[in-house]
Design a protein around this motif. Sequence first.
Motif: not given
Lengths: 130, 164
Positions: B30-34, B38-44, B74-82, B95-99
């Motif tokens: 939901p980019e509209m909420e981010l 941060t959007v460019s990093a999470f679009e990678k 910025f910190a977000a809860v994520v799930v690995e898709r697989v 940084s443009d790098s997500i940990q």
Amino acid sequence: MGVGSAISKSIIHIEDFRDYCIAKKGVTEELPFDYDTLVFKVGGKMFALCSLSEYSKGIALKCNPARAIELRDQYPYQILPGYHMNKTHWNTVLPESGLDQQLIYRLIDESYSLVSSKLTKLVKAQIGLW
Amino acid sequence: MKSFKLAFIVIILLVIDSCEQQKLSNVNVPEMELPHWTVSAFEKPGFKNKYNFDTKINPFYLNLDIDGNNTIDFAAVVVERVSGRRGIAILTHESDSIQIFGAGNHKTLGGSNWNWLIGWKAEERLTAGAGTPKNVGTALILITNKGSANWMYWDGKEWEWVAQ
């Protein structure tokens, strides 16, 4: 009875909330996360939480997912998706929003029942629920 | 002529808006909420193709100065898709790098699967405790399904993890 007393009767103060939770069988109160978040547990499982410094912003109560949605629809300004929590299973109830206090007490009861019903027989026996 | 020009401009604007909407609808977050930054990093693709945001935790992201340099991170809860394994993603402002912590990553604090995570909050002041290093930025308090919490914070050199 004046308007002021009518309003105050609809508010559950933090002392009332604490007294009601702690009076239930097998309940403990803790600060397991930080200095601010008061947590009530039954058999070691959380069923109610609140912030000591920002109590008015809401108490978190566990709720059946379908019932949670129903309550949020019915009271959109007083019962919200659980804040800081998994909103599927938790509601945030605003205790000073004018919500009927009997409903708030009932929601605390429901949260307690939901959590305690899932405890093992051993734990139930240990805390006197079995 | 004037009305023709105006109609042309309106059409162009509608086409641009439509393209933007299309772009947003093709992504799984939901980019509209981010926050915008941060959007460019999470679009990678490295993130976008592997992870989803997990919006079950409310809020699903936190703005906080996690490294203590007076900028909002910025910190977000994520799930690995697989695997469906839960974790968090951290993006600092510099940084443009997500940990990624958890969410299928084995060599991270808290293990590869953070499905124990049922809630979280940001906290600037941690309760003092013997031997507890001081957090330089805002700490994350990660609430577990056991009714306990893990503190995660940056101590100025590395990530620290304290189980409560």
